[in-house]
Design a protein around this motif. Structure first.
Motif, PDB file in Angstrom:
ATOM      1  N   GLY A   1      -0.894   8.395  -6.775  1.00 52.11           N
ATOM      2  CA  GLY A   1       0.400   8.426  -7.452  1.00 52.11           C
ATOM      3  C   GLY A   1       0.363   9.053  -8.832  1.00 52.11           C
ATOM      4  O   GLY A   1       1.406   9.382  -9.396  1.00 52.11           O
TER       5      GLY A   1
ATOM      6  N   ILE B   1      -0.781  -4.846  -5.400  1.00 47.97           N
ATOM      7  CA  ILE B   1      -0.348  -3.465  -5.167  1.00 47.97           C
ATOM      8  C   ILE B   1      -1.567  -2.555  -5.146  1.00 47.97           C
ATOM      9  O   ILE B   1      -2.373  -2.582  -6.089  1.00 47.97           O
TER      10      ILE B   1
ATOM     11  N   VAL C   1       6.444   3.117  -6.437  1.00 47.91           N
ATOM     12  CA  VAL C   1       5.999   1.782  -6.833  1.00 47.91           C
ATOM     13  C   VAL C   1       5.792   1.710  -8.345  1.00 47.91           C
ATOM     14  O   VAL C   1       6.035   0.668  -8.964  1.00 47.91           O
ATOM     15  N   ASN C   2       5.350   2.807  -8.963  1.00 47.08           N
ATOM     16  CA  ASN C   2       5.245   2.826 -10.425  1.00 47.08           C
ATOM     17  C   ASN C   2       6.593   2.501 -11.065  1.00 47.08           C
ATOM     18  O   ASN C   2       6.695   1.655 -11.958  1.00 47.08           O
TER      19      ASN C   2
ATOM     20  N   TYR D   1       0.876  -1.173   0.000  1.00 46.29           N
ATOM     21  CA  TYR D   1       0.000   0.000   0.000  1.00 46.29           C
ATOM     22  C   TYR D   1       0.909   1.217   0.000  1.00 46.29           C
ATOM     23  O   TYR D   1       1.897   1.277   0.736  1.00 46.29           O
ATOM     24  N   SER D   2       0.567   2.191  -0.834  1.00 47.46           N
ATOM     25  CA  SER D   2       1.387   3.403  -0.883  1.00 47.46           C
ATOM     26  C   SER D   2       0.507   4.599  -1.187  1.00 47.46           C
ATOM     27  O   SER D   2      -0.491   4.499  -1.904  1.00 47.46           O
TER      28      SER D   2
ATOM     29  N   ASN E   1      -2.083   1.344  -5.095  1.00 38.78           N
ATOM     30  CA  ASN E   1      -1.462   2.665  -5.194  1.00 38.78           C
ATOM     31  C   ASN E   1      -2.536   3.733  -5.049  1.00 38.78           C
ATOM     32  O   ASN E   1      -3.535   3.712  -5.769  1.00 38.78           O
TER      33      ASN E   1
ATOM     34  N   GLU F   1      -4.684   1.037  -9.343  1.00 41.45           N
ATOM     35  CA  GLU F   1      -4.228   2.427  -9.391  1.00 41.45           C
ATOM     36  C   GLU F   1      -5.432   3.314  -9.068  1.00 41.45           C
ATOM     37  O   GLU F   1      -6.367   3.422  -9.858  1.00 41.45           O
TER      38      GLU F   1
ATOM     39  N   ALA G   1       3.649   5.952  -3.994  1.00 38.44           N
ATOM     40  CA  ALA G   1       2.916   5.352  -5.114  1.00 38.44           C
ATOM     41  C   ALA G   1       3.673   5.593  -6.413  1.00 38.44           C
ATOM     42  O   ALA G   1       3.695   4.725  -7.306  1.00 38.44           O
ATOM     43  N   ARG G   2       4.293   6.766  -6.540  1.00 36.19           N
ATOM     44  CA  ARG G   2       5.120   7.024  -7.712  1.00 36.19           C
ATOM     45  C   ARG G   2       6.369   6.133  -7.692  1.00 36.19           C
ATOM     46  O   ARG G   2       6.843   5.676  -8.736  1.00 36.19           O
TER      47      ARG G   2
END
Length: 670
Positions: free
Chosen positions: A334, A329, A308-309, A299-300, A331, A398, A305-306
């Motif tokens: 992000g 995932i 994790v991208n 979780y971000s 996100n 996302e 989140a960016r």
């Protein structure tokens, strides 16, 4: 026999050369934590804090793409070392847990999982109150965090990472261009700290500019107007001169001693791989989760989140034994952006919005998951390319607010470079939380903006979607379909790039935005332009920073159309949007003393409806009043009740969270 021994020896050598966590050190244990609170059948939890020590083979294909790793110092085994802070919350009796890991990718060192547990739990959750409603613990998840961000300050229980400084082959300092976007929303700041030390104190080799608004021309501040206070600090002259409130300063200089920041990707990969697959480290210290973890989720929120991208794009979801690291995932916030981590002189704390941190390498192709050819660069890439090749792709949600569509070009997640809709990949879903800002705003505060902020809270949807993600990963239950604006269904409004400007415009008529008395509409939106960072950029080494977007081609992006009230029609419409008492937006503009009519970054707006028809007519407000919409208080409550019922059916809201909306409606004075 000899051949067999040589084969086994070759396997041992191969294993010892792999990147991995070689030592885990638990420095403190609190058992039980949360003041001994028990979580349903799972029971009590304990807290483990410590450090993990990792090694990377710089010649390994999985690590060679880390910028400057080949120039990092090595130990006697030829490996590059790093150290990370680690933090684990686990059931004391793991057999009573659900054998699933919830990895939160920390935000600038901080933990932000409170939304899941309905708690503002701080950076070292310890008390029963800080466990909130125990949403994750009641289900038996083990929670974990690790340092990855080299720019995270080592204070307030932040999670940090120690990575080496890269040097030239002869041991001398590496130097190169660096850039600082500087803006203070106060009139008292006297100094500015640079991300890296300067290579020279000669002011002639640096440039400081200023402008009051993003659209203004740059004014160069002469050499007698500023100075170095140290090799990492600048200030204005004469001494004691503050930076102008909300003015935009930009500083181009030659920096030295870049850290190998991209190691942060490998650190998360290797930490999760260790927790999931290892029994013990190289020194015999036991993995505290050995033989327990069956599924892994991340979780971000926002910056991570960016991260994790890019973690996916660069192929870090496969460990060096080609095993999947993360299964699922989630996100949140992000956008379609990456993070400026795998670059020389990286500044991962930066994030670009329509008046914030322009000209950093964040909005870089690829934006979308499918493998596409970019017509602006001729490159072919996609977030799924590497994991598809290694068969390690995760399931991904996302989720973005309206703010990410307005200020971070989030539509590029699910379109090609020209803004044409793409089908959702088999393993990815996209969701817009309609009318929400970047996080939950304070509806009684304007901050630097013209209107009150937007209080629409997306966290209940995050909880529901996380349950859907878990079911998708562990049981193969198909998740809710993507809910986003699209060209194909007429809910998207394409932004128009502005020549010579760092932003674009969304035409009012095309959007459907009503003219609301006292509310300024400019259509300001962030536009992703093709920026040239020099010939070495493919290796992540920025050799120059662009000084303008003038004349550069742009990527097409869009936002959701709005209804007659100004509320978005696409996406997941929570009760504040579906049963409105105000217009809520993902965009906002700055007020006079803070750069009037420039974008107000992550903020949105909450513009209440008038209470009665008479008040509406007197104000010349085109939006129906609350009384005209719902007639009675019970009429409003019933509309909310129907809205949450629909959201539960669509799996965008949990039944246990629905009551909060109904209760708030019942307690309102409408």
């Amino acid at each position: 026999m000899l051949a067999r021994l040589l084969f086994l020896l070759s396997l041992l050598i191969a294993f010892t050369a792999q990147a991995r966590i070689i030592r885990i050190e638990i420095t403190s244990v609190q058992s039980p934590t949360f003041e001994g609170k028990a979580f349903g059948r799972v029971g009590t939890y304990e807290k483990l804090r410590g450090k993990a020590y990792g090694e990377l083979d710089p010649n390994s294909p999985q690590n060679a793409l880390i910028t400057d790793i080949i120039l990092a110092p090595r130990n006697a085994k030829g490996m590059v070392e790093y150290v990370i802070d680690i933090y684990i919350l686990k059931p004391i009796d793991l057999s009573r847990g659900n054998h699933k890991l919830f990895l939160e990718i920390n935000n600038r060192g901080g933990k932000l999982f409170g939304g899941f547990n309905k708690s503002s739990n701080g950076n070292d959750p310890t008390t029963a109150a800080q466990a909130g409603d125990g949403f994750l613990m009641n289900m038996g998840y083990t929670l974990a965090w690790n340092g990855w961000d080299c720019s995270a300050p080592p204070t307030n229980n932040n999670l940090t990472i120690s990575v080496p400084i890269a040097h030239n082959a002869d041991g001398s300092s590496i130097t190169g261009p660096s850039y600082e976007y500087i803006s203070f929303d106060n009139a008292t700041s006297l100094t500015y700290a640079l991300a890296y030390p300067v290579a020279t104190l000669e002011k002639a080799k640096a440039t400081l500019t200023v402008r009051d608004h993003l659209g203004d021309p740059l004014t160069v501040i002469p050499a007698d107007g500023w100075e170095y206070a140290s090799d990492k600090t600048i200030r204005l002259l004469p001494a004691g001169t503050p930076f102008r409130q909300s003015a935009i300063y930009e500083f181009n200089y030659t920096a030295k001693d870049p850290v190998v920041a991209g190691i942060g990707f490998a650190a998360t990969r290797d930490f999760v791989s260790f927790l999931r697959y290892a029994t013990a480290d190289d020194f015999g210290n036991l993995n505290p989760l050995a033989n327990d973890i069956q599924y892994t989720f991340s979780y971000s929120l926002s910056q991570p989140a960016r991260y994790v991208n890019d973690f996916q794009t660069l192929g870090f979801n496969a460990d060096e034994q080609n095993r999947r690291v993360l299964d699922g995932i989630e996100n949140w916030l992000g956008g379609a952006s990456g993070i400026a981590l795998n670059y020389r002189f990286a500044q991962p704390s930066r994030t670009e919005r329509n008046r914030q941190n322009h000209l950093y390498p964040e909005g870089i192709f690829p934006f979308a998951y499918p493998v596409l050819t970019d017509p602006l660069t001729g490159k072919t890439a996609g977030r799924l390319a590497r994991c598809t090749a290694s068969n390690t792709c995760p399931k991904v949600f996302e989720i973005n607010s309206a703010n990410e569509y307005w200020v971070k070009a989030a539509s590029l997640l699910h379109t090609d470079s020209r803004g044409n809709d793409l089908p959702a990949p088999a393993n990815v879903r996209f969701y817009l939380v309609s009318g929400a800002q970047h996080g939950t705003g304070n509806e009684t505060s304007r901050g630097t903006c013209q209107q009150f902020q937007n209080p629409t809270n997306g966290e209940p949807t995050l909880r529901a979607l996380f349950m859907a993600l878990d079911a998708w990963v562990t049981k193969g239950v198909a998740p809710p379909a993507s809910k986003i604006p699209k060209k194909s269904d007429g809910t998207a409004v394409v932004a128009i790039p502005q020549p010579g400007s760092q932003t674009g415009l969304v035409p009012q008529a095309a959007l459907g935005w009503p003219t609301i008395p006292g509310v300024t509409y400019t259509g300001l939106i962030t536009t992703r332009y093709l920026l040239d960072f020099g010939p070495s950029f493919n290796q992540g080494i920025v050799s120059t920073f662009p000084t303008t977007v003038s004349g550069r081609p742009s990527y097409a992006s869009f936002v959701s159309k709005v209804d007659q009230d100004g509320n978005e029609v696409a996406g997941i419409r929570l009760p504040p949007v579906a049963v409105p008492i105000a217009t809520t937006t993902g965009w906002a503009l700055r007020r006079t003393e803070y750069g009037e009519n420039d974008g107000c970054e992550g903020a949105g707006q909450n513009i209440p409806f008038k209470a009665t028809k008479a008040e509406r007519l007197a104000a010349n407000d085109p939006r129906l009043s609350v009384q005209e919409r719902y007639r009675t208080h019970e009429g409003y409550v019933e509309a909310v009740r129907q809205s949450v019922r629909k959201l539960i059916e669509q799996r965008f809201l949990l039944a246990e969270d629905a009551e909060m909306y109904i209760k708030a409606a019942q307690e309102s004075k409408l």
